[in-house]
Design a protein around this motif. Structure first.
Motif, PDB file in Angstrom:
ATOM      1  N   GLY A 101       0.815  -1.213   0.000  1.00 45.94           N
ATOM      2  CA  GLY A 101       0.000   0.000   0.000  1.00 45.94           C
ATOM      3  C   GLY A 101       0.847   1.261   0.000  1.00 45.94           C
ATOM      4  O   GLY A 101       0.566   2.214  -0.724  1.00 45.94           O
ATOM      5  N   ILE A 102       1.886   1.269   0.800  1.00 44.54           N
ATOM      6  CA  ILE A 102       2.784   2.425   0.866  1.00 44.54           C
ATOM      7  C   ILE A 102       3.491   2.628  -0.469  1.00 44.54           C
ATOM      8  O   ILE A 102       3.569   3.744  -0.990  1.00 44.54           O
ATOM      9  N   ILE A 103       3.993   1.561  -1.047  1.00 40.84           N
ATOM     10  CA  ILE A 103       4.709   1.656  -2.329  1.00 40.84           C
ATOM     11  C   ILE A 103       3.774   2.152  -3.429  1.00 40.84           C
ATOM     12  O   ILE A 103       4.146   3.014  -4.231  1.00 40.84           O
ATOM     13  N   HIS A 104       2.550   1.650  -3.458  1.00 34.86           N
ATOM     14  CA  HIS A 104       1.578   2.113  -4.452  1.00 34.86           C
ATOM     15  C   HIS A 104       1.301   3.611  -4.287  1.00 34.86           C
ATOM     16  O   HIS A 104       1.189   4.337  -5.279  1.00 34.86           O
ATOM     17  N   LYS A 105       1.189   4.069  -3.036  1.00 41.74           N
ATOM     18  CA  LYS A 105       0.934   5.491  -2.797  1.00 41.74           C
ATOM     19  C   LYS A 105       2.134   6.335  -3.240  1.00 41.74           C
ATOM     20  O   LYS A 105       1.964   7.407  -3.826  1.00 41.74           O
ATOM     21  N   LEU A 106       3.346   5.856  -2.999  1.00 44.98           N
ATOM     22  CA  LEU A 106       4.540   6.576  -3.444  1.00 44.98           C
ATOM     23  C   LEU A 106       4.547   6.698  -4.963  1.00 44.98           C
ATOM     24  O   LEU A 106       4.929   7.739  -5.521  1.00 44.98           O
ATOM     25  N   TYR A 107       4.122   5.657  -5.643  1.00 45.24           N
ATOM     26  CA  TYR A 107       4.032   5.690  -7.103  1.00 45.24           C
ATOM     27  C   TYR A 107       2.957   6.677  -7.550  1.00 45.24           C
ATOM     28  O   TYR A 107       3.200   7.501  -8.437  1.00 45.24           O
ATOM     29  N   GLU A 108       1.779   6.614  -6.928  1.00 43.65           N
ATOM     30  CA  GLU A 108       0.685   7.530  -7.280  1.00 43.65           C
ATOM     31  C   GLU A 108       1.102   8.985  -7.118  1.00 43.65           C
ATOM     32  O   GLU A 108       0.693   9.842  -7.892  1.00 43.65           O
ATOM     33  N   GLU A 109       1.906   9.249  -6.105  1.00 38.43           N
ATOM     34  CA  GLU A 109       2.349  10.623  -5.838  1.00 38.43           C
ATOM     35  C   GLU A 109       3.600  10.982  -6.637  1.00 38.43           C
ATOM     36  O   GLU A 109       4.199  12.035  -6.419  1.00 38.43           O
ATOM     37  N   ASN A 118       7.877  -1.341  -8.928  1.00 34.69           N
ATOM     38  CA  ASN A 118       7.840  -2.789  -9.158  1.00 34.69           C
ATOM     39  C   ASN A 118       9.042  -3.491  -8.534  1.00 34.69           C
ATOM     40  O   ASN A 118       8.912  -4.588  -7.989  1.00 34.69           O
ATOM     41  N   LEU A 119      10.202  -2.869  -8.620  1.00 28.55           N
ATOM     42  CA  LEU A 119      11.384  -3.454  -7.984  1.00 28.55           C
ATOM     43  C   LEU A 119      11.213  -3.522  -6.471  1.00 28.55           C
ATOM     44  O   LEU A 119      11.522  -4.544  -5.844  1.00 28.55           O
ATOM     45  N   LEU A 120      10.703  -2.449  -5.879  1.00 24.22           N
ATOM     46  CA  LEU A 120      10.477  -2.446  -4.427  1.00 24.22           C
ATOM     47  C   LEU A 120       9.438  -3.479  -4.022  1.00 24.22           C
ATOM     48  O   LEU A 120       9.600  -4.154  -2.997  1.00 24.22           O
ATOM     49  N   LEU A 121       8.366  -3.615  -4.809  1.00 25.96           N
ATOM     50  CA  LEU A 121       7.356  -4.623  -4.504  1.00 25.96           C
ATOM     51  C   LEU A 121       7.972  -6.015  -4.480  1.00 25.96           C
ATOM     52  O   LEU A 121       7.635  -6.836  -3.635  1.00 25.96           O
ATOM     53  N   THR A 122       8.878  -6.264  -5.395  1.00 29.81           N
ATOM     54  CA  THR A 122       9.556  -7.560  -5.437  1.00 29.81           C
ATOM     55  C   THR A 122      10.458  -7.740  -4.222  1.00 29.81           C
ATOM     56  O   THR A 122      10.443  -8.788  -3.571  1.00 29.81           O
ATOM     57  N   ILE A 123      11.196  -6.707  -3.888  1.00 34.42           N
ATOM     58  CA  ILE A 123      12.156  -6.785  -2.782  1.00 34.42           C
ATOM     59  C   ILE A 123      11.461  -7.043  -1.452  1.00 34.42           C
ATOM     60  O   ILE A 123      11.967  -7.801  -0.621  1.00 34.42           O
ATOM     61  N   VAL A 124      10.294  -6.442  -1.232  1.00 35.62           N
ATOM     62  CA  VAL A 124       9.609  -6.585   0.060  1.00 35.62           C
ATOM     63  C   VAL A 124       8.586  -7.713   0.070  1.00 35.62           C
ATOM     64  O   VAL A 124       7.871  -7.898   1.051  1.00 35.62           O
ATOM     65  N   SER A 125       8.532  -8.488  -1.005  1.00 34.59           N
ATOM     66  CA  SER A 125       7.528  -9.548  -1.113  1.00 34.59           C
ATOM     67  C   SER A 125       7.819 -10.716  -0.178  1.00 34.59           C
ATOM     68  O   SER A 125       8.956 -10.962   0.220  1.00 34.59           O
ATOM     69  N   LYS A 126       6.771 -11.442   0.130  1.00 30.92           N
ATOM     70  CA  LYS A 126       6.887 -12.645   0.948  1.00 30.92           C
ATOM     71  C   LYS A 126       7.735 -13.689   0.223  1.00 30.92           C
ATOM     72  O   LYS A 126       8.469 -14.439   0.856  1.00 30.92           O
ATOM     73  N   ALA A 127       7.660 -13.699  -1.109  1.00 32.78           N
ATOM     74  CA  ALA A 127       8.452 -14.648  -1.894  1.00 32.78           C
ATOM     75  C   ALA A 127       9.949 -14.448  -1.653  1.00 32.78           C
ATOM     76  O   ALA A 127      10.716 -15.408  -1.630  1.00 32.78           O
ATOM     77  N   VAL A 128      10.370 -13.201  -1.437  1.00 35.85           N
ATOM     78  CA  VAL A 128      11.783 -12.903  -1.204  1.00 35.85           C
ATOM     79  C   VAL A 128      12.125 -12.978   0.277  1.00 35.85           C
ATOM     80  O   VAL A 128      13.113 -13.583   0.673  1.00 35.85           O
ATOM     81  N   LEU A 129      11.309 -12.368   1.120  1.00 34.10           N
ATOM     82  CA  LEU A 129      11.631 -12.262   2.544  1.00 34.10           C
ATOM     83  C   LEU A 129      11.027 -13.369   3.401  1.00 34.10           C
ATOM     84  O   LEU A 129      11.404 -13.523   4.563  1.00 34.10           O
ATOM     85  N   GLY A 130      10.100 -14.125   2.857  1.00 34.64           N
ATOM     86  CA  GLY A 130       9.369 -15.116   3.630  1.00 34.64           C
ATOM     87  C   GLY A 130      10.200 -16.234   4.211  1.00 34.64           C
ATOM     88  O   GLY A 130       9.776 -16.912   5.140  1.00 34.64           O
ATOM     89  N   CYS A 131      11.403 -16.429   3.688  1.00 34.50           N
ATOM     90  CA  CYS A 131      12.242 -17.511   4.199  1.00 34.50           C
ATOM     91  C   CYS A 131      12.976 -17.104   5.481  1.00 34.50           C
ATOM     92  O   CYS A 131      13.647 -17.921   6.101  1.00 34.50           O
TER      93      CYS A 131
END
Length: 156
Positions: A101-109, A118-131
């Motif tokens: 939500g925060i990243i989307h708002k930063l993009y909107e603004e 998109n890079l930040l969404l990937t970096i903070v994703s559960k797929a990357v950090l979930g382990c």
């Protein structure tokens, strides 16, 4: 073929459409539930999850017979102040949904490009950090650092 949107998506789209024309709206939960033929708690769910400060909205509610829910789109006139406020919204842990939500708002603004977002969404994703056991803490640290850096750039 794309799946039809669910009721929550339709309610969100309806409210956002109104907010495009008006900076603030007041709704009655029961009237909205009747309009969308759903239970009032679904209206609460949509408002509590999709109209958050992270997404650029403030929500105020008054309960009782004449109760209402007021949703207001936050106008961001001072980007440095906005970045500082967002940075204070979370502490040492951050859920993936809130980070998104925060990243989307930063993009909107227009504080992030689509590619950066998109890079930040990937970096903070559960797929990357979930382990990691510290998934929420790492996500929080990443986003705090990004917000501080963006804030620093706004001062220059």
């Amino acid at each position: 073929m794309k799946n039809p949107r669910n009721t929550s998506d339709i309610i969100e789209a309806y409210l956002k459409k109104i907010l495009e024309e008006h900076s603030m709206i007041e709704i009655r939960r029961t009237e909205m539930a009747d309009l969308f033929k759903c239970v009032p708690s679904q209206i609460n769910y949509v408002i509590n999850t999709r109209f958050t400060i992270q997404r650029g909205y403030t929500v105020e509610s008054k309960r009782g017979g004449g109760g209402y829910i007021r949703i207001e789109k936050v106008n961001i006139s001072n980007r440095h102040q906005f970045l500082s406020q967002v940075n204070q919204l979370f502490d040492k842990e951050l859920e993936e949904r809130d980070a998104q939500g925060i990243i989307h708002k930063l993009y909107e603004e227009e504080l992030l490009t689509k590619r950066e977002g998109n890079l930040l969404l990937t970096i903070v994703s559960k797929a990357v950090l979930g382990c990691s056991e510290d998934e929420h803490a790492i996500r929080s640290a990443i986003l705090h650092s990004v917000l501080e850096r963006l804030s620093y750039e706004e001062k220059e």
